[in-house]
Scaffold this motif. Structure first.
Motif, short mmCIF file in Angstrom:
data_model
loop_
_atom_site.label_atom_id
_atom_site.label_comp_id
_atom_site.label_asym_id
_atom_site.label_seq_id
_atom_site.Cartn_x
_atom_site.Cartn_y
_atom_site.Cartn_z
N LEU A 364 0.84 -1.21 0.00
CA LEU A 364 0.00 0.00 0.00
C LEU A 364 0.88 1.25 0.00
N ASP A 365 1.97 1.19 0.78
CA ASP A 365 2.90 2.32 0.85
C ASP A 365 3.49 2.59 -0.54
N ASN A 366 3.90 1.50 -1.24
CA ASN A 366 4.44 1.66 -2.60
C ASN A 366 3.38 2.26 -3.51
N ALA A 367 2.17 1.71 -3.42
CA ALA A 367 1.10 2.15 -4.31
C ALA A 367 0.86 3.65 -4.15
N ILE A 368 0.84 4.14 -2.91
CA ILE A 368 0.63 5.58 -2.67
C ILE A 368 1.86 6.37 -3.15
N LYS A 369 3.06 5.80 -2.82
CA LYS A 369 4.32 6.50 -3.10
C LYS A 369 4.52 6.69 -4.61
N TYR A 370 4.17 5.63 -5.39
CA TYR A 370 4.48 5.68 -6.82
C TYR A 370 3.26 6.04 -7.68
MG MG Z 1 8.48 0.06 -0.74
#
Ligand code: MG
Ligand code: ATP
Length: 470
Positions: A364-370
């Protein structure tokens, strides 16, 4: 050869055992041969004595009131033949008086038989085989005795014994050399294995035995060791790469910190400048802490492989995902990102709650980050008969196909994301991959440039469901 013999204990032991076994076999065989020959020769002699006795008994006549051998031309020839063949024949009165005789009957010890049959009699160290049979039609009762010396049989047996005594050590000697040669040949690949093992240094796992012989026990051993070296080399290179990457990742923030401190100290600064520097330093230190925490977590995961299954409990995955999405919602709102959810209720799986949190928080963190500002993140969770399937999809730049196979490697970041703005260490997906593996599940990614990126995690359902439905 002698040096090798004294050094190579397996060769010596193999040959030793081989010689002992062969020696025992030879002794058994020689004993059997000796006793068979003795029985056979004695049997032949007994038959000859019996046949001759019955032939003679038909030619007896009566002379001076007692039985005697008939004296004709034919019978004289037979008498000569018997004497030459070593037979001693005599006609005995019941009191032991010799009525008539042929051959060297004086050499045969006198013995009055009690019953018909064979006996051995010894005189002057010479053994005689004597056959006694009662006289047939006679006016008086008496015995026909026929004897032959056992000397020829003893000589034949002695000859056989001498032959065996000389040939057995010779056979054993030849067998010892043969055995040593064969053991040497059979164990030669093991020498190669030893040399290869000795050549393997602490930093070089490239050596292989590369055995070319048949796939027998030694061949299988060489093959197994080669495969083990393959695995060791892969693990060693993996560790080396990991160490290099880890030190590189640790060095970068430390260099930034050192540079920043150096620049700040080069002259006196205002309070605001010091505050800015400290804030920057804090960000780098946070990055270092995140990095070392990630590394520590990965190492612990690897160490907990044994007995990991036993530590798993039933987890309500639907509930867990809802809680995580709620947590990340704030972050999404800041970035103006919409989160769409489609989560089946009551998906129970067997897992470690903390570790599962770590997987989905990372995704989820990646999805928001990228995902760029104004984008959308979709979380889908469904279950089928055997597994739960969770897909996290986000809009954005997507990922070039050449990066996809490497995304789950430690410290791997897509080039554009290597800009330190996101602050990621490239450990999130590696950790997720490791946890999913420990849960006997799979994780995969599909993406194309400027299209949707989807990370899909498949995890086995809880054990209770599995057994009930199976
Ligand atoms: Mg990550
Ligand atoms: P960390 O998770 O350790 O803070 P990170 O996010 O950079 O750092 P990973 O989570 O392992 O590391 O991701 C590896 C790389 O994969 C990222 O750097 C990014 O380039 C790419 N990536 C991961 N998730 C996505 C996504 N949802 N969309 C686009 N690219 C992604």
């Amino acid at each position: 050869m002698l040096f090798r013999f004294s050094k190579s204990t397996i060769r010596a032991r193999l040959t030793g055992w081989y010689i002992i076994l062969l020696g025992c076999t030879l002794i058994l065989f020689a004993t059997y041969l000796y006793s068979q020959l003795e029985t056979s020769l004695l049997g032949q002699l007994d038959t000859a004595l019996k046949i001759t006795a019955s032939e003679i008994s038909t030619t007896l006549v009566e002379q001076n009131g007692h039985p005697a051998f008939k004296i004709t031309k034919d019978s004289e020839a037979m008498t000569h033949q018997l004497a030459n063949a070593g037979f001693a024949v005599r006609l005995l009165a019941p009191n032991g008086q010799i009525w008539d005789a042929i051959g060297h009957y004086q050499e045969v010890p006198l013995s009055i038989p009690r019953k018909p049959g064979y006996i051995n009699l010894t005189k002057y160290n010479k053994i005689w085989r004597v056959y006694s049979q009662p006289l047939p039609k006679s006016p008086k009762t008496g015995w026909l005795q026929i004897a032959q010396s056992l000397e020829p049989i003893s000589e034949a047996l002695e000859h056989l014994l001498t032959l065996m005594l000389f040939s057995c050590p010779l056979i054993l000697l030849i067998a010892a050399f043969g055995g040593l040669f064969l053991a040497e040949r059979a164990l030669r690949p093991i020498d190669r294995i030893i040399r290869t093992a000795q050549a393997i240094g602490p930093n070089d796992f490239t050596q292989r035995i590369a055995y070319r012989g048949p796939f027998d026990e030694v061949g299988r051993l060489a093959f197994t060791i080669d495969r083990m070296l393959d695995r060791l080399q892969a693990a060693f290179e993996h560790e080396r790469r990991f160490m290099a990457d880890a030190s590189h990742e640790l060095r970068t923030p430390l260099t930034v910190i050192k540079g920043r401190i150096g620049v700040t100290l080069s002259r006196s600064r205002t309070l605001e400048e010091y505050e800015n520097t400290l804030t920057d330093l804090q960000r780098e230190v946070d990055r270092l802490i995140r990095l070392s925490n990630g590394l520590l977590f990965l190492t612990r995961l690897e160490q907990s492989e044994l007995g990991y299954d036993a530590s798993l409990t039933n987890v309500d995955l639907s509930h867990l995902l809802e809680v995580l999405i709620e947590q990340i919602q704030l972050l999404a709102e800041v970035e103006n990102i919409t989160i769409v959810t489609n989560i089946d209720s009551c998906i129970w799986i067997v897992g470690n709650c903390d570790h599962l949190t770590s997987i989905f928080l990372n995704l989820l963190d990646n999805a928001i980050k990228y995902t760029p500002n104004g984008g959308q993140v979709t979380v889908k969770a469904q279950q089928d008969r055997l597994q739960a399937r969770i897909a996290v999809t986000n809009t954005g730049k997507g990922i070039e196909p050449e990066h996809l196979p490497h995304l789950f490697k430690r410290f791997y970041r897509v080039e554009s994301a290597r800009s330190r703005s996101t602050g990621g260490a490239g450990l999130g997906l590696a950790i997720a991959y490791e946890i999913v593996r420990l849960h006997h599940g799979t994780i995969s990614v599909t993406s194309q440039p400027h299209q949707l990126t989807t990370f899909t995690v498949c995890l086995p359902l809880e054990r209770l469901n599995l057994t009930l439905e199976a």
